[in-house]
Design an enzyme around this catalytic site. Structure first.
Site, mmCIF file in Angstrom:
data_model
loop_
_atom_site.group_PDB
_atom_site.id
_atom_site.type_symbol
_atom_site.label_atom_id
_atom_site.label_comp_id
_atom_site.label_asym_id
_atom_site.label_seq_id
_atom_site.Cartn_x
_atom_site.Cartn_y
_atom_site.Cartn_z
ATOM 1 N N ILE A 680 41.931 34.550 42.267
ATOM 2 C CA ILE A 680 41.230 35.889 42.811
ATOM 3 C C ILE A 680 39.798 35.559 42.459
ATOM 4 C CG2 ILE A 680 42.664 37.303 44.043
ATOM 5 C CD1 ILE A 680 41.107 39.043 41.987
ATOM 6 N N GLY A 681 39.554 35.113 41.346
ATOM 7 C CA GLY A 681 38.760 34.371 40.372
ATOM 8 C C GLY A 681 38.585 33.899 39.001
ATOM 9 N N GLY A 686 37.184 34.030 31.468
ATOM 10 C CA GLY A 686 39.440 34.002 31.842
ATOM 11 C C GLY A 686 39.016 33.520 33.146
ATOM 12 N N LYS A 702 43.426 39.720 33.892
ATOM 13 C CA LYS A 702 42.781 38.739 33.522
ATOM 14 C C LYS A 702 43.320 38.232 32.144
ATOM 15 C CE LYS A 702 38.070 39.144 33.046
ATOM 16 N NZ LYS A 702 36.759 38.220 33.870
ATOM 17 N N ASP A 800 26.832 39.852 29.642
ATOM 18 C CA ASP A 800 26.764 39.772 30.428
ATOM 19 C C ASP A 800 26.657 40.163 31.614
ATOM 20 O OD1 ASP A 800 27.030 36.894 32.261
ATOM 21 O OD2 ASP A 800 29.159 36.446 31.902
#
Length: 981
Positions: A680-681, A686, A702, A800
């Site tokens: 999904i990402g 990661g 993750k 971030d």
């Protein structure tokens, strides 16, 4: 390990005996109760924190750490504060009925308040400050009649304040601030006549006003009800609090006039009624407040003149009256007491001259009067004010010259005198020492003349030098190259002449250089290309000649240039950033040619190249041998890589699960989620997969990049333990992690609505993300970051912050994600993840480029970009052309708007939004993205300002509010002057 049978027996005895009275023979039972408390606690290492709680090592529990006993040998005091303990508050504490003092503050306790605490009938002090407790305020504590000190603040308690909280006959300290309480403040609070300190503010949201019964609390010394949604008028009964020395009612919606009865509070030292809707004049009765040291009335609707007696208050140290409608002159006697430290009268309609004795006692460190109608000279006495650190007098009609010694003051940090009528020259400081803290000088839009002195190179700490729109002449002195900290230099719109001094290139910290609209001549120095972090370069409207140096095309940081209207010639560079600039950047130079302008004539550079067939036989042989060697090398590398993959595959078989709460799944079940169809990402930190555990719970997994070394984890386990212990409503919870010594899988709670970035910029285009939800997300994300910066020990920097790292649950509640991962990736040697370490393009603070360090103010800048995304609906980069990011686009658009103001940048997909809220959110965003990190607020201050949402004014004012507010972008720094107190 404790004897579980003994514990069970003890618990049974407790259940059979409603009220347990301890005697000497019950000492063992108290020890058993304490061991039960220890067993129920959770932390990174609870047995280390409470290691002395051990009957084998020390049979006398009164000698254990954090415990005090009475003369009879019973536990009377237990202080477990700041031990990083988590889990529910142990109900077994109620097995210590002699307890009088209990401090559990600054931990991570969660859940509701234990009802068994009603058995602690001797309790006098209960401190649960700064935990994660939820549910309604406990009713049980109301029965503890000996209670003197109760602190339940800094939690997540909801609902109303119970009326039974007015029962305590001996209480002296009551703090319920920093929760999520609602409803009215009960009048029963007025029954607590022994109360000396009352704290009800911050994050609570009461629906009514201040009860008149507050006047019954005649023993009160401190009353703090700031930022909690109060409405109505301040009751005159508050004047009965004759012992009060601190009254904080700021950041509410209190209206009406200032009660004259406040003047009867003769002991009052600190009075803050700022950020309300109070109108009228300052009552004459206030002249009796002779002990007053702080008077904050800013951001109200007060009018008329500032009474002269304000200048005569003998102990006044802080006076802030900005953003009102005061007229007339500043009281002449202000400062004569010798105690004045901070004065802010900005954004009023004051006239007259500045009083001559503001720094009479040499205590004044900040004076702010910008945005008034003041005239006359700057008092010479300010030039001798050794304590002065900040002087901000822009946007007035001040004339005369700058005091000769002003720039040599030893503590000076900031000078803003822009938009006045100052004459004379830039002061020549000669060989005098300049404060290394002097970081900003703004003298724009005055009538300064003459040349810049050579002594300008002595300002070693200067970061901003703004001298545009004056009448300066002569050359730019080479000594300017000594300003190694300078990041912004604007000398545009003057009459400077001569060459551009090459020494300017030694200002390695420059990101903004504007020399436009002068009479500069000669060629552009090649050495400018050595300024590796320069973003903005404007040399337009001068008399420069020669070519644009080809070396400038190697400057990857350049996002905006302007060489227009000079006498430049030759070909415009086409490589590097020059491939993105507009033709307007080169207009008005008839002899320039290139892709943007007229084609350049052919040169010898376009000669035909030789083909392979033209090579000699020897050259062909060398080429064949080279290709053969390269093929063998690739084959060997492939074999080595295959062996490494095989070894890696073998090592990945042994996985270990570390859980931070009870989990009903294993590493094998987590590994089953690592499938391409579940992804999904994906990013520098990661790859993220969605997983469904056997019990039906959805999680996000993750997978972090592998470590470079399999021998150890570079401290990863210890660091990730810290993240696993964090519990906050607006931070994504880390449930656990799996590791095999090479790879790491982090298991998070799943957020069904994805990231803010996806919702705002995805296929649906943020159309269903209405304004109310956007503002709520802004506040919630700010609270999450605030917790990381200010409430974690040690503080955690995100590194971030971006919209893709703010995740939304099923109710669109915001949760900050990926905090701290950048540091862990760096420590573990994952060099390929530099985007996570340095931040993401478009969100990176300007100072990172030349300090290569990230601090909490870098996070604040990135959060400001997120706020601009919420306001505009635009991505941080990629929508504005020419390498321009959202911050530059917003500043340019607002500055160039004459009639549209903020309406020019608002997200057009929103059907409607309260203009006062949009303006407020925009204000906060611009504070966060200040170029100089020192000028940005902290995240704690950001939360305070965001929750300080001004109420809409009258309809006519609201209609014009956007234009008025956006016209004051230059005054946004004023808000931070409040926060510096």
């Amino acid at each position: 390990m404790m004897n579980h049978q003994a514990l069970l027996l003890f618990a049974l005895l407790f259940l059979l005996t409603p009220r347990l009275h301890l005697s000497a023979r019950d000492s063992l039972d108290e020890a058993t109760a304490l061991l039960a408390v220890k067993t129920s606690l959770s932390s990174s290492n609870p047995y280390s924190a409470l290691s002395s709680w051990n009957l084998s090592a020390s049979p006398d529990h009164c000698r254990w750490s954090y415990i005090q006993c009475s003369s009879a040998g019973h536990v009377s005091s237990l202080d477990l504060s700041s031990l990083n303990l988590s889990g529910p508050v142990p109900s077994t504490l109620s097995l210590l009925p002699s307890l009088q003092f209990l401090n559990l503050s600054n931990n991570l306790f969660n859940g509701s308040f234990p009802s068994s605490f009603s058995l602690l009938s001797n309790l006098q002090v209960l401190d649960l400050y700064n935990n994660n407790l939820t549910g309604p305020l406990p009713l049980e504590v109301a029965n503890l009649t000996d209670m003197r000190h109760l602190h339940l603040g800094g939690n997540f308690f909801t609902g109303e304040i119970p009326k039974v909280y007015g029962r305590w006959p001996k209480i002296e300290y009551l703090a319920l601030s920093g929760n999520e309480l609602t409803g009215d403040i009960p009048s029963e609070i007025g029954n607590l006549t022994t109360l000396r300190q009352l704290y009800l503010g911050y994050f609570n949201s009461f629906s009514g006003g201040i009860p008149i019964e507050i006047g019954n609390l005649t023993s009160l010394v401190r009353l703090d009800m700031a930022s909690c949604g109060l409405t109505g008028e301040i009751p005159p009964q508050i004047g009965n609090l004759s012992k009060l020395d601190t009254l904080f009612l700021q950041v509410n919606a209190l209206a009406g006039n200032l009660p004259a009865e406040i003047g009867n509070m003769g002991s009052l030292k600190s009075l803050d009624l700022s950020n309300n809707l109070i109108s009228g004049e300052i009552p004459s009765n206030f002249e009796k407040l002779e002990n007053l040291t702080l008077l904050n009335l800013f951001r109200n609707r007060l009018h008329s003149s500032i009474p002269s007696f304000i200048g005569d208050l003998p102990n006044l140290e802080v006076l802030q009256l900005w953003e009102n409608n005061f007229t007339g002159a500043i009281p002449e006697g202000l400062g004569l007491s010798g105690h004045l430290q901070l004065l802010d009268l900005s954004s009023n309609r004051l006239t007259g001259t500045l009083p001559p004795n503001l720094c009479f006692g040499n205590q004044l460190h900040t004076i702010i009067t910008l945005g008034n109608f003041l005239f006359g000279p700057i008092p010479d006495s300010l030039g001798e004010c050794m304590s002065l650190a900040r002087i901000r007098m822009g946007e007035n009609y001040i004339n005369g010259t700058i005091p000769e010694k002003l720039f040599t003051l030893p503590n000076l940090m900031q000078v803003e005198l822009q938009d006045n009528l100052l004459t004379g020259g830039f002061p020549d400081t000669g060989k005098s020492l300049i404060s290394p803290s002097l970081g900003q000088i703004s003298l724009s839009n005055n009538r300064l003349m003459g040349s810049l002195p050579l002594s300008i190179g002595n300002f070693s700490g200067l970061q901003k030098l703004l001298l545009d729109h004056n009448w300066l002449t002569g050359r730019v002195p080479p000594s300017i190259g000594r300003l190694s900290q300078l990041s912004k230099l604007d000398i545009s719109f003057n009459n400077l002449s001569g060459d551009i001094t090459p020494e300017i290139s030694t200002c390695k910290s420059l990101t903004f250089l504007d020399l436009s609209n002068n009479n500069l001549s000669g060629e552009i120095p090649n050495r400018i290309s050595s300024m590796r972090i320069l973003n903005y370069l404007n040399l337009s409207k001068n008399h420069l000649v020669g070519p644009i140096p080809q070396s400038l095309s190697t400057m990857q940081s350049l996002t905006s240039v302007d060489f227009s209207y000079n006498n430049l010639s030759g070909m415009v560079p086409t490589t590097g950033q020059f491939g993105y600039f507009n033709a307007t950047s080169f207009l008005g130079n008839p002899n320039l040619c290139g892709a943007y302008l007229t084609p350049c004539p052919l040169t010898n550079a376009e000669r035909p190249r030789h083909s392979i067939g033209s090579l000699s036989s020897g050259a062909k042989l060398i080429l064949v041998i080279t290709l053969l060697v390269a093929s063998i090398a690739f084959a060997v590398a492939a074999v080595i890589k295959a062996r490494k993959l095989k070894q890696s595959s073998l090592s990945e078989r042994a996985w270990k699960l570390t859980a931070f709460q009870r989990l009903d799944f294993t590493c094998d079940e987590v590994l089953d989620c690592i499938k391409e169809e579940n992804m999904i990402g994906k990013g520098g930190a990661g790859v993220v997969y969605k997983g469904t555990m056997p019990n039906g719970v959805h999680v996000a997994v993750k997978r972090l990049p592998a470590h470079n070394s399999s021998s150890h984890d570079h401290g990863f386990s210890a660091e990730i333990q810290t993240l696993g212990r964090i519990r906050h409503r607006h931070i994504v919870r880390l449930l656990g992690y799996c590791t095999n010594g090479v790879s790491n899988l982090l298991v998070y709670e799943y957020m069904p609505n994805g990231s803010l970035g996806e919702v705002l910029h995805g296929k649906k285009g943020g159309a269903y993300l209405h304004w109310e939800t956007r503002y709520k997300i802004a506040v919630e994300a700010a609270k999450g970051l605030c917790y990381l910066h200010h409430d974690c020990s040690p503080p955690i920097l995100h590194r971030d912050v971006k919209s893709n790292n703010i995740l939304l649950d099923g109710e669109f509640e915001a949760h900050v994600a990926d905090f701290g991962l950048a540091k862990f990736l760096r420590d573990s040697g994952a060099s390929e993840c530099m985007s996570a370490i340095a931040g993401s393009y478009g969100y990176i603070a300007p100072e990172y480029a030349y300090t290569l360090k990230v601090d909490e103010k870098s996070d604040v800048y990135s959060f400001g970009v997120v706020l601009l995304e919420l306001v505009t609906g635009k991505r941080p980069v990629g929508e504005f052309g020419d390498g321009v990011d959202i911050v530059q686009w917003v500043r340019t658009t607002i500055a160039s708007s004459k009639d549209g103001g903020l309406l020019k940048i608002l997200d057009t997909r929103l059907p409607a939004e309260p203009l006062h809220e949009a303006t407020h959110l925009f204000y906060v965003a611009m504070l966060c993205v200040e170029e100089q990190s020192v000028e940005r607020p902290t995240m704690r201050e950001v939360v305070q300002i965001l929750t300080d949402l001004p109420r809409p004014t009258e309809s006519k004012e609201e209609e014009s509010g956007i234009e008025k507010s956006t016209g004051d972008v230059a005054k946004l720094d004023d808000t931070k002057d409040l926060l510096s107190i």
